[in-house]
Write a protein that holds these residues in place. Structure first.
Motif, PDB file in Angstrom:
ATOM      1  N   TRP A 125     143.787  86.751 119.170  1.00  0.00           N
ATOM      2  CA  TRP A 125     143.932  85.679 118.949  1.00  0.00           C
ATOM      3  C   TRP A 125     145.271  85.718 117.936  1.00  0.00           C
ATOM      4  O   TRP A 125     145.921  84.727 117.919  1.00  0.00           O
ATOM      5  CB  TRP A 125     142.674  85.071 117.986  1.00  0.00           C
ATOM      6  N   ALA A 126     145.482  86.431 116.867  1.00  0.00           N
ATOM      7  CA  ALA A 126     146.394  86.593 115.959  1.00  0.00           C
ATOM      8  C   ALA A 126     147.709  87.072 116.701  1.00  0.00           C
ATOM      9  O   ALA A 126     148.787  86.547 116.191  1.00  0.00           O
ATOM     10  CB  ALA A 126     146.215  87.578 114.880  1.00  0.00           C
ATOM     11  N   THR A 127     147.464  87.716 117.689  1.00  0.00           N
ATOM     12  CA  THR A 127     148.716  88.194 118.602  1.00  0.00           C
ATOM     13  C   THR A 127     149.465  86.823 119.297  1.00  0.00           C
ATOM     14  O   THR A 127     150.666  86.355 119.294  1.00  0.00           O
ATOM     15  CB  THR A 127     148.327  89.105 119.564  1.00  0.00           C
ATOM     16  N   TYR A 128     148.652  86.023 119.805  1.00  0.00           N
ATOM     17  CA  TYR A 128     149.125  84.745 120.421  1.00  0.00           C
ATOM     18  C   TYR A 128     149.531  83.742 119.286  1.00  0.00           C
ATOM     19  O   TYR A 128     150.521  83.069 119.507  1.00  0.00           O
ATOM     20  CB  TYR A 128     148.071  83.812 121.019  1.00  0.00           C
ATOM     21  N   ARG A 129     148.801  83.646 118.206  1.00  0.00           N
ATOM     22  CA  ARG A 129     149.270  82.723 116.825  1.00  0.00           C
ATOM     23  C   ARG A 129     150.708  83.152 116.700  1.00  0.00           C
ATOM     24  O   ARG A 129     151.655  82.368 116.296  1.00  0.00           O
ATOM     25  CB  ARG A 129     148.384  82.804 115.892  1.00  0.00           C
ATOM     26  N   ASP A 130     150.720  84.543 116.340  1.00  0.00           N
ATOM     27  CA  ASP A 130     152.099  85.139 115.740  1.00  0.00           C
ATOM     28  C   ASP A 130     153.091  84.927 116.555  1.00  0.00           C
ATOM     29  O   ASP A 130     154.592  84.203 116.549  1.00  0.00           O
ATOM     30  CB  ASP A 130     151.923  86.295 115.391  1.00  0.00           C
ATOM     31  N   HIS A 131     152.920  85.158 118.059  1.00  0.00           N
ATOM     32  CA  HIS A 131     153.896  84.845 119.141  1.00  0.00           C
ATOM     33  C   HIS A 131     154.404  83.407 119.020  1.00  0.00           C
ATOM     34  O   HIS A 131     155.739  83.101 119.099  1.00  0.00           O
ATOM     35  CB  HIS A 131     153.359  85.284 120.340  1.00  0.00           C
ATOM     36  N   PHE A 132     153.534  82.608 119.019  1.00  0.00           N
ATOM     37  CA  PHE A 132     154.075  80.932 119.230  1.00  0.00           C
ATOM     38  C   PHE A 132     154.516  80.378 117.923  1.00  0.00           C
ATOM     39  O   PHE A 132     154.846  79.337 117.907  1.00  0.00           O
ATOM     40  CB  PHE A 132     153.065  80.380 119.897  1.00  0.00           C
ATOM     41  N   SER A 133     154.340  81.142 116.781  1.00  0.00           N
ATOM     42  CA  SER A 133     154.863  80.636 115.531  1.00  0.00           C
ATOM     43  C   SER A 133     156.270  81.067 115.418  1.00  0.00           C
ATOM     44  O   SER A 133     157.034  80.359 114.545  1.00  0.00           O
ATOM     45  CB  SER A 133     153.983  81.520 114.528  1.00  0.00           C
ATOM     46  N   ARG A 134     156.881  81.919 116.246  1.00  0.00           N
ATOM     47  CA  ARG A 134     158.399  82.264 116.195  1.00  0.00           C
ATOM     48  C   ARG A 134     159.105  81.098 116.613  1.00  0.00           C
ATOM     49  O   ARG A 134     158.570  80.328 117.835  1.00  0.00           O
ATOM     50  CB  ARG A 134     158.485  83.554 116.787  1.00  0.00           C
ATOM     51  N   PRO A 135     160.216  80.750 116.310  1.00  0.00           N
ATOM     52  CA  PRO A 135     161.141  79.513 116.915  1.00  0.00           C
ATOM     53  C   PRO A 135     161.576  79.834 118.109  1.00  0.00           C
ATOM     54  O   PRO A 135     161.715  79.030 119.011  1.00  0.00           O
ATOM     55  CB  PRO A 135     162.167  79.536 116.128  1.00  0.00           C
ATOM     56  N   ASP A 136     161.684  81.146 118.553  1.00  0.00           N
ATOM     57  CA  ASP A 136     162.286  81.550 119.755  1.00  0.00           C
ATOM     58  C   ASP A 136     161.248  82.218 120.782  1.00  0.00           C
ATOM     59  O   ASP A 136     161.607  83.006 121.640  1.00  0.00           O
ATOM     60  CB  ASP A 136     163.480  82.852 119.577  1.00  0.00           C
ATOM     61  N   ALA A 137     160.117  81.702 120.438  1.00  0.00           N
ATOM     62  CA  ALA A 137     159.113  82.110 121.272  1.00  0.00           C
ATOM     63  C   ALA A 137     159.022  82.077 122.737  1.00  0.00           C
ATOM     64  O   ALA A 137     159.540  81.157 123.069  1.00  0.00           O
ATOM     65  CB  ALA A 137     157.507  81.596 120.944  1.00  0.00           C
ATOM     66  N   ASP A 138     158.797  83.327 123.545  1.00  0.00           N
ATOM     67  CA  ASP A 138     158.959  83.206 124.989  1.00  0.00           C
ATOM     68  C   ASP A 138     157.788  82.359 125.256  1.00  0.00           C
ATOM     69  O   ASP A 138     156.610  82.585 125.353  1.00  0.00           O
ATOM     70  CB  ASP A 138     158.675  84.578 125.335  1.00  0.00           C
ATOM     71  N   PRO A 139     157.951  81.295 126.068  1.00  0.00           N
ATOM     72  CA  PRO A 139     156.849  80.432 126.660  1.00  0.00           C
ATOM     73  C   PRO A 139     156.123  81.029 127.639  1.00  0.00           C
ATOM     74  O   PRO A 139     155.029  80.321 127.872  1.00  0.00           O
ATOM     75  CB  PRO A 139     157.836  79.209 127.425  1.00  0.00           C
ATOM     76  N   SER A 140     156.286  82.087 128.157  1.00  0.00           N
ATOM     77  CA  SER A 140     155.409  82.924 128.911  1.00  0.00           C
ATOM     78  C   SER A 140     154.429  83.755 128.342  1.00  0.00           C
ATOM     79  O   SER A 140     153.308  84.150 128.839  1.00  0.00           O
ATOM     80  CB  SER A 140     156.259  83.652 129.925  1.00  0.00           C
ATOM     81  N   GLY A 141     154.126  83.645 126.935  1.00  0.00           N
ATOM     82  CA  GLY A 141     153.413  84.303 126.198  1.00  0.00           C
ATOM     83  C   GLY A 141     153.826  85.508 125.663  1.00  0.00           C
ATOM     84  O   GLY A 141     154.964  86.045 125.705  1.00  0.00           O
ATOM     85  N   PRO A 142     152.893  86.358 124.949  1.00  0.00           N
ATOM     86  CA  PRO A 142     153.173  87.664 124.271  1.00  0.00           C
ATOM     87  C   PRO A 142     153.575  88.625 125.407  1.00  0.00           C
ATOM     88  O   PRO A 142     153.110  88.572 126.535  1.00  0.00           O
ATOM     89  CB  PRO A 142     151.986  87.986 123.429  1.00  0.00           C
ATOM     90  N   SER A 143     154.314  89.502 124.742  1.00  0.00           N
ATOM     91  CA  SER A 143     154.592  90.703 125.699  1.00  0.00           C
ATOM     92  C   SER A 143     153.370  91.410 126.369  1.00  0.00           C
ATOM     93  O   SER A 143     152.405  91.560 125.575  1.00  0.00           O
ATOM     94  CB  SER A 143     155.532  91.638 125.145  1.00  0.00           C
ATOM     95  N   GLN A 144     153.763  92.242 127.282  1.00  0.00           N
ATOM     96  CA  GLN A 144     152.471  93.078 127.703  1.00  0.00           C
ATOM     97  C   GLN A 144     152.362  94.294 126.920  1.00  0.00           C
ATOM     98  O   GLN A 144     150.878  94.470 126.475  1.00  0.00           O
ATOM     99  CB  GLN A 144     152.579  93.718 129.314  1.00  0.00           C
ATOM    100  N   GLY A 145     153.286  94.517 126.179  1.00  0.00           N
ATOM    101  CA  GLY A 145     153.039  95.583 125.207  1.00  0.00           C
ATOM    102  C   GLY A 145     152.328  95.056 124.103  1.00  0.00           C
ATOM    103  O   GLY A 145     151.256  95.869 123.307  1.00  0.00           O
ATOM    104  N   ASP A 146     152.815  93.931 123.388  1.00  0.00           N
ATOM    105  CA  ASP A 146     151.912  93.455 122.321  1.00  0.00           C
ATOM    106  C   ASP A 146     150.604  92.889 122.786  1.00  0.00           C
ATOM    107  O   ASP A 146     149.535  93.350 121.840  1.00  0.00           O
ATOM    108  CB  ASP A 146     152.498  91.932 121.903  1.00  0.00           C
ATOM    109  N   LEU A 147     150.214  92.513 124.035  1.00  0.00           N
ATOM    110  CA  LEU A 147     148.800  92.266 124.274  1.00  0.00           C
ATOM    111  C   LEU A 147     148.130  93.458 124.565  1.00  0.00           C
ATOM    112  O   LEU A 147     146.810  93.515 124.226  1.00  0.00           O
ATOM    113  CB  LEU A 147     148.882  91.595 125.946  1.00  0.00           C
ATOM    114  N   GLY A 148     148.569  94.806 125.011  1.00  0.00           N
ATOM    115  CA  GLY A 148     147.750  95.796 125.278  1.00  0.00           C
ATOM    116  C   GLY A 148     147.512  96.254 123.867  1.00  0.00           C
ATOM    117  O   GLY A 148     146.429  97.057 123.821  1.00  0.00           O
TER     118      GLY A 148
END
Length: 330
Positions: A125-148
């Motif tokens: 949950w924190a990974t998605y929160r932190d990812h989409f908190s960034r102003p330049d967040a990739d709309p496709s979501g966190p990277s596979q590395g971050d998710l892993g």
């Protein structure tokens, strides 16, 4: 990032309080006493039928005190809570009995749902929160590395707990948001029943009825996909039972609404199978936990899981809009 989040739970007491104004604090309206407040950050409601208004007021005070006590243990948003301390240190000696009880219950639901219910999902949950908190967040979501990396820290088998201690794996974290509101609701019901209350509807994020309404009819609880819905898509009638509803649409990490808050602890974000999942059970903690997990499970898997909970009814609306009911008939 979306700036305003709607409440995680998507259930409303549409029909139970018809004509009854609910005001902050205790207020008598005819015979019932209604109270509105907050529990674990979510709106809470109590509708109490009691012949003694002064005693009803004292019971409300006990309820408020109990909610505050439990928040100091279970809240993920209070820096001084026992849960936050556990996540910070990775262990907790002599955990409060309420926290120990919830972890034990969580392990049962984790086992019975094949891991779909898992309170260690917090790093994901924190990974998605932190990812989409960034102003330049990739709309496709966190990277596979971050998710892993997040998924490597998820798994309730990495938690060891008993009445003396709780120990977690490195960098793990727990959220009880999928069961705590139901647990708080059950605790309030216990207090009121011990005080002799025979007619009450308790909503501490999930609903549970004590007895029937004052006129002997069942409490009527409306089910809806969103708290903002003007009317329910279904009404259930309950006496001495509990209801919980979860919907992925209740919270979205991203502006496009692609990533919902109910994350699969085994995969991460997944496509929504249902518009809403409602569970009726004998207690609110069970209804709460199962309504969360069942959002992530196919219908045949839900049907298999509820064989372990013969008292449970599942009322769900599929993504395409059709509705189905599984389990015990009501």
């Amino acid at each position: 990032m979306v700036k305003t989040y709607s409440r995680r739970r998507a259930i409303a007491i549409f029909a139970a309080v018809a004509g009854l104004p609910l005001l902050t604090g205790a207020r008598s309206v005819g015979d019932p006493v209604a109270w509105n407040g907050y529990a674990l950050g979510a709106p809470a409601t109590l509708i109490l039928n009691h012949h003694d208004r002064a005693e009803a007021g004292r019971l409300i005070e006990r309820v408020v005190a109990e909610v505050a006590r439990l928040e100091a243990i279970l809240s993920l948003y209070r820096e001084d809570s026992a849960l936050v301390e556990l996540n910070r240190a990775g262990f907790l000696i002599a955990p409060p009995s309420d926290l120990a009880a919830l972890l034990d219950a969580s392990r049962v639901f984790w086992n019975k749902t094949g891991g779909a219910f898992d309170p260690t999902v917090q790093p994901l949950w924190a990974t998605y929160r932190d990812h989409f908190s960034r102003p330049d967040a990739d709309p496709s979501g966190p990277s596979q590395g971050d998710l892993g990396r997040a998924l490597s820290r998820v798994g309730f088998d990495g938690v060891r707990n008993d009445e003396d201690k709780v120990v977690m794996g490195k960098k793990m974290a727990i959220t009880l948001n999928g069961i705590a509101q139901g647990y708080v609701t059950d605790r309030i019901v216990d207090i009121l029943r011990e005080a002799g209350v025979t007619s009450c509807l308790v909503d501490m994020g999930e609903e549970r009825a004590i007895g029937s309404r004052q006129d002997g009819s069942p409490w009527r609880v409306g089910l809806a996909e969103s708290q903002d819905s003007e009317r329910p898509d279904q009404i259930v009638r309950i006496v001495n039972r509990a209801v919980a509803t979860s919907s992925m649409s209740g919270f979205r990490f991203d502006e496009a609404g692609k990533f919902g808050h109910i994350l699969d602890p085994r995969k991460g974000a997944v496509a929504a199978l249902y518009r809403r999942v409602s569970v009726v059970a004998d207690d609110a903690a069970t209804a709460d936990a199962l309504s969360t997990a069942f959002n992530l499970m196919q219908e045949d898997s839900i049907d298999s899981a509820i064989q372990s909970f013969p008292e449970v009814t599942v009322d769900l609306v599929r993504a395409a809009g059709s509705r189905i009911r599984l389990g015990r008939q009501i």
